[in-house]
Design a protein around this motif. Structure first.
Motif, PDB file in Angstrom:
ATOM      1  N   GLU A  74       0.832  -1.207   0.000  1.00  0.00           N
ATOM      2  CA  GLU A  74       0.000   0.000   0.000  1.00  0.00           C
ATOM      3  C   GLU A  74       0.869   1.261   0.000  1.00  0.00           C
ATOM      4  OE1 GLU A  74      -2.454  -0.527   3.408  1.00  0.00           O
ATOM      5  OE2 GLU A  74      -3.990  -1.685   2.322  1.00  0.00           O
ATOM      6  N   ASN A  75       1.968   1.228   0.747  1.00  0.00           N
ATOM      7  CA  ASN A  75       2.885   2.370   0.761  1.00  0.00           C
ATOM      8  C   ASN A  75       3.509   2.584  -0.614  1.00  0.00           C
ATOM      9  OD1 ASN A  75       2.438   2.924   3.449  1.00  0.00           O
ATOM     10  ND2 ASN A  75       4.195   1.763   4.187  1.00  0.00           N
ATOM     11  N   ALA A  76       3.811   1.463  -1.283  1.00  0.00           N
ATOM     12  CA  ALA A  76       4.390   1.556  -2.625  1.00  0.00           C
ATOM     13  C   ALA A  76       3.392   2.186  -3.595  1.00  0.00           C
ATOM     14  CB  ALA A  76       4.816   0.174  -3.113  1.00  0.00           C
ATOM     15  N   VAL A  77       2.148   1.713  -3.558  1.00  0.00           N
ATOM     16  CA  VAL A  77       1.105   2.235  -4.446  1.00  0.00           C
ATOM     17  C   VAL A  77       0.855   3.714  -4.171  1.00  0.00           C
ATOM     18  CG1 VAL A  77      -1.339   2.087  -5.054  1.00  0.00           C
ATOM     19  CG2 VAL A  77       0.009   0.000  -4.773  1.00  0.00           C
ATOM     20  N   TYR A  78       0.822   4.082  -2.896  1.00  0.00           N
ATOM     21  CA  TYR A  78       0.611   5.491  -2.531  1.00  0.00           C
ATOM     22  C   TYR A  78       1.745   6.352  -3.090  1.00  0.00           C
ATOM     23  CZ  TYR A  78       0.220   9.721   0.293  1.00  0.00           C
ATOM     24  OH  TYR A  78       0.118  11.030   0.692  1.00  0.00           O
ATOM     25  N   THR A  79       2.976   5.880  -2.941  1.00  0.00           N
ATOM     26  CA  THR A  79       4.137   6.614  -3.437  1.00  0.00           C
ATOM     27  C   THR A  79       4.096   6.756  -4.958  1.00  0.00           C
ATOM     28  OG1 THR A  79       5.498   5.788  -1.601  1.00  0.00           O
ATOM     29  CG2 THR A  79       6.668   6.670  -3.513  1.00  0.00           C
ATOM     30  N   ILE A  80       3.712   5.675  -5.627  1.00  0.00           N
ATOM     31  CA  ILE A  80       3.634   5.678  -7.094  1.00  0.00           C
ATOM     32  C   ILE A  80       2.596   6.692  -7.581  1.00  0.00           C
ATOM     33  CG2 ILE A  80       2.854   4.311  -9.079  1.00  0.00           C
ATOM     34  CD1 ILE A  80       4.134   1.869  -7.687  1.00  0.00           C
ATOM     35  N   HIS A  81       1.419   6.662  -7.010  1.00  0.00           N
ATOM     36  CA  HIS A  81       0.339   7.535  -7.459  1.00  0.00           C
ATOM     37  C   HIS A  81       0.556   8.995  -7.047  1.00  0.00           C
ATOM     38  CE1 HIS A  81      -2.571   3.901  -7.898  1.00  0.00           C
ATOM     39  NE2 HIS A  81      -1.929   4.162  -9.019  1.00  0.00           N
ATOM     40  N   ALA A  82       1.436   9.209  -6.073  1.00  0.00           N
ATOM     41  CA  ALA A  82       1.749  10.579  -5.666  1.00  0.00           C
ATOM     42  C   ALA A  82       2.651  11.269  -6.682  1.00  0.00           C
ATOM     43  CB  ALA A  82       2.417  10.579  -4.289  1.00  0.00           C
ATOM     44  N   GLU A  83       3.234  10.483  -7.564  1.00  0.00           N
ATOM     45  CA  GLU A  83       4.094  11.032  -8.613  1.00  0.00           C
ATOM     46  C   GLU A  83       3.219  11.466  -9.789  1.00  0.00           C
ATOM     47  OE1 GLU A  83       7.981   9.601 -11.241  1.00  0.00           O
ATOM     48  OE2 GLU A  83       7.357   8.477  -9.462  1.00  0.00           O
ATOM     49  N   GLU A  84       3.148  12.754 -10.021  1.00  0.00           N
ATOM     50  CA  GLU A  84       2.239  13.308 -11.020  1.00  0.00           C
ATOM     51  C   GLU A  84       2.455  12.735 -12.419  1.00  0.00           C
ATOM     52  OE1 GLU A  84       2.273  17.536 -11.015  1.00  0.00           O
ATOM     53  OE2 GLU A  84       1.700  17.712  -8.907  1.00  0.00           O
ATOM     54  N   ALA A  85       3.689  12.485 -12.768  1.00  0.00           N
ATOM     55  CA  ALA A  85       3.989  12.033 -14.129  1.00  0.00           C
ATOM     56  C   ALA A  85       3.659  10.555 -14.354  1.00  0.00           C
ATOM     57  CB  ALA A  85       5.464  12.276 -14.442  1.00  0.00           C
ATOM     58  N   TYR A  86       3.329   9.833 -13.269  1.00  0.00           N
ATOM     59  CA  TYR A  86       3.127   8.382 -13.380  1.00  0.00           C
ATOM     60  C   TYR A  86       2.086   8.008 -14.428  1.00  0.00           C
ATOM     61  CZ  TYR A  86       1.727   3.637 -12.170  1.00  0.00           C
ATOM     62  OH  TYR A  86       1.402   2.308 -12.230  1.00  0.00           O
TER      63      TYR A  86
END
Length: 227
Positions: A74-86
């Protein structure tokens, strides 16, 4: 009056206990003592919490350990989606981001991860702690395919998606095993394996799969030979 005051204090204390706090106490316990708690009673007594507080969040240590891995994911997914360019990434770059982010989080918790994986003598593929993590991982991989459907994954139909997600999971386990033994600075060799693995996964459904497999195989063979 005194009884009422005591009850209020007790209730306030219970409210401070949540799943994250119990997880924190559990990880600290196993790393400090280098052994898993004998039972829930001993764990709660040593950490001055009520058994009822533990069981309000987890039915057993097994479910707690599975929850820890879910927290990692969940922390990984949160970090990924927090990146605007993702959202603008290709499917290949999304997969790379998933793997890189997961291993960054695992590295932050390396002592616990090594303890729990090495404590379990069975094959990583059959490790119960990763049961729910595996489910979330595979679903996320399929969501990447569904979101993009670009040229890299154009050959993936409904039948092949589960096969691809299972293949990505097996790759994760292989990389996890490599990472456990990796002694390179900042685990830079693991980063190389991640890149080669993801490139292979995508190319398998595209062009030049044999070259990609050979490239990954040569690297892994060279690293194992040096150990």
């Amino acid at each position: 009056m005194e009884k009422m005051t005591a009850t209020k204090k007790s209730s306030a204390k219970r409210k401070q206990i949540d799943d994250n706090r119990i997880i924190e106490l559990y990880i600290d316990t196993v790393l400090s003592e280098n052994i898993s708690p004998k039972n829930v009673y001993v764990f709660c007594k040593n950490n001055t919490i009520e058994e009822s507080d533990f069981y309000s969040f987890f039915g057993s240590f097994e479910s707690l350990r599975q929850a820890i891995w879910i927290k990692f994911f969940e922390n990984a997914v949160y970090t990924i989606h927090a990146e605007e360019a993702y959202q603008t990434y290709t499917d290949k770059n999304k997969l790379l981001t998933l793997f890189y982010t997961l291993f960054e989080i695992l590295t932050l918790n390396r002592s616990y991860v090594l303890f729990t994986l090495k404590e379990n003598k069975t094959n990583l593929k059959n490790l119960k702690d990763l049961t729910l993590f595996r489910k979330e991982f595979k679903e996320f991989v399929v969501s990447i395919i569904d979101e993009n459907q670009d040229n890299n994954f154009e050959k993936l139909d409904k039948i092949k998606k589960p096969v691809f997600s299972e293949g990505a999971w097996i790759q994760f386990l292989l990389i996890l095993k490599f990472w456990m033994d990796d002694s390179s600075k900042s685990f830079e060799k693991t980063d190389i394996v991640i890149e080669k693995s993801v490139n292979t996964a995508v190319d398998i459904f595209n062009t030049k799969p044999l070259e990609s497999l050979l490239d990954l195989g040569k690297f892994l063979w060279k690293e194992n030979k040096m150990k």
